[in-house]
Design an enzyme around this catalytic site. Structure first.
Site, PDB file in Angstrom:
ATOM      1  N   HIS A  59       0.847  -1.194   0.000  1.00 24.70           N
ATOM      2  CA  HIS A  59       0.000   0.000   0.000  1.00 24.70           C
ATOM      3  C   HIS A  59       0.880   1.241   0.000  1.00 24.70           C
ATOM      4  O   HIS A  59       1.946   1.274   0.612  1.00 24.70           O
ATOM      5  CB  HIS A  59      -0.916  -0.021   1.227  1.00 24.70           C
ATOM      6  CG  HIS A  59      -1.995   1.017   1.179  1.00 24.70           C
ATOM      7  ND1 HIS A  59      -1.765   2.355   1.425  1.00 24.70           N
ATOM      8  CD2 HIS A  59      -3.319   0.914   0.899  1.00 24.70           C
ATOM      9  CE1 HIS A  59      -2.895   3.025   1.309  1.00 24.70           C
ATOM     10  NE2 HIS A  59      -3.854   2.177   0.974  1.00 24.70           N
ATOM     11  N   GLU A 113      -3.428   2.251  -7.219  1.00 23.99           N
ATOM     12  CA  GLU A 113      -3.822   3.382  -6.385  1.00 23.99           C
ATOM     13  C   GLU A 113      -2.877   4.549  -6.639  1.00 23.99           C
ATOM     14  O   GLU A 113      -1.789   4.610  -6.076  1.00 23.99           O
ATOM     15  CB  GLU A 113      -3.811   2.988  -4.898  1.00 23.99           C
ATOM     16  CG  GLU A 113      -2.637   2.115  -4.468  1.00 23.99           C
ATOM     17  CD  GLU A 113      -2.397   2.146  -2.982  1.00 23.99           C
ATOM     18  OE1 GLU A 113      -3.295   2.548  -2.224  1.00 23.99           O
ATOM     19  OE2 GLU A 113      -1.290   1.768  -2.574  1.00 23.99           O
ATOM     20  N   GLY A 146      -7.047   9.873  -0.448  1.00 22.52           N
ATOM     21  CA  GLY A 146      -7.388  10.739   0.662  1.00 22.52           C
ATOM     22  C   GLY A 146      -7.410  12.208   0.326  1.00 22.52           C
ATOM     23  O   GLY A 146      -7.546  13.056   1.211  1.00 22.52           O
TER      24      GLY A 146
END
Length: 248
Positions: free
Chosen positions: A91, A163, A169
Site C-alpha cells: 500500500h 492506487e 485521501g
C-alpha cells in the site's frame, strides 16, 4: 488506522444489515474489509454470520516468515493460523511512510503466498511521476518487481490494486478514462509476465465513492475497488459494491 472499536462494530453491523436488506450476490461481487490488526479476529467473527461471504483482510504482513523473536511483527503463518486468507502488500502509505521497498515487499509476498494467502498487491505513481509522464513505467516496474518471487501457479493468488498516490485521501480521482488507460497497461503487462494475466483482478483505489463508482465500474479493465474513506460509512460502501456488482 481507523476506526475505534465501538465504531468498527457499528460499521460491520451496518454492512451486514444492508446486505441482508439489499443483497449483493457473491458471484457478482467479492467483498472484503481490512480492519486494524488488533481487530482482525473480532471482525472475522462478527462477519461469520453475514448473509454472504465477506473476507477479512490484513492491512500488512511481516517480511519475516514463520515464528520467532520478532517483537511487534505478525507473520503470514500467524494470519493463516487464525483463518485470515487475504493481505494487502505494498500500500502506498506503507511505501511512503514506512519505507517498504522492493526487497521488503518481495519478502512479504513470498511469505504470504507460501502460507496460502491471497495477496492484494498495491501499485501506483506519485503526482510528480505522473506529471513527468512516468506513470505507466513506474506502475509496470512495480508489477515486474514481484515476478522474481511469484511462482507460475501462485499468480492465481495475486490481485493487483492500482492506487495513484496523488488521489488517495485527497478527494481527487483519476478520470475513468485515465484510470482505464493505466489498468489496460497493467493488464497488458500481466499478460506478458504470466499466463494468468487475463484473469487477475485489477482494482482501482483513489478516492472511490458512490458518486464515481458507476463510471469506474463500467471500465473494462477495472474489476473492483480498493475503498478508503468511503468504506467507513456502511451505506457508501454498499453503494460502491452495488455499482461493481451491477456491471459484472
Amino acid at each position: 488506522m481507523n476506526p475505534l472499536q465501538a465504531d468498527a462494530e457499528a460499521l460491520v453491523h451496518g454492512i451486514k444489515n444492508l446486505l441482508e436488506a439489499q443483497p449483493i450476490p457473491a458471484e457478482k461481487c467479492h467483498l472484503g474489509v481490512a480492519p486494524v490488526a488488533i481487530a482482525l479476529t473480532q471482525i472475522q467473527a462478527e462477519l461469520s454470520d453475514a448473509a454472504r461471504p465477506i473476507y477479512t483482510v490484513a492491512q500488512d504482513v511481516s517480511r519475516i516468515a514463520g515464528m520467532g523473536a520478532y517483537t511487534g511483527e505478525v507473520s503470514a503463518a500467524l494470519l493463516a493460523d487464525v483463518g485470515i486468507g487475504h493481505v494487502l502488500v505494498g500500500h502506498s502509505e506503507r511505501r511512503e511512510l514506512f519505507g517498504d521497498l522492493r526487497d521488503s515487499l518481495n519478502a512479504k509476498i513470498k511469505s504470504a503466498l507460501e502460507a496460502g494467502l491471497t495477496v492484494i498487491y498495491c501499485v501506483g505513481e506519485s503526482l510528480e511521476q505522473r506529471e513527468a509522464g512516468q506513470a505507466e513505467a513506474i506502475v509496470l516496474q512495480q508489477i515486474c518487481d514481484i515476478a522474481a518471487v511469484v511462482d507460475t501457479e501462485q499468480w492465481q493468488n495475486i490481485v493487483v490494486a492500482y492506487e495513484p498516490i496523488w488521489a488517495i485521501g485527497t478527494g481527487k480521482t483519476a478520470s475513468p478514462e485515465d484510470a482505464q488507460a493505466i489498468h489496460a497497461q497493467i493488464r497488458q503487462g500481466l499478460r506478458q509476465i504470466t499466463g494468468y494475466g487475463e484473469t487477475i483482478a485489477i482494482l482501482y483505489g483513489g478516492s472511490v465513492k458512490p458518486e464515481n463508482a458507476v463510471e469506474l465500474a463500467a471500465c473494462p479493465d477495472i474489476n473492483g475497488a480498493l475503498v478508503g474513506g468511503a468504506s467507513l460509512n456502511a451505506e457508501s460502501f454498499h453503494q460502491i459494491a452495488q455499482a461493481f456488482a451491477n456491471t459484472q
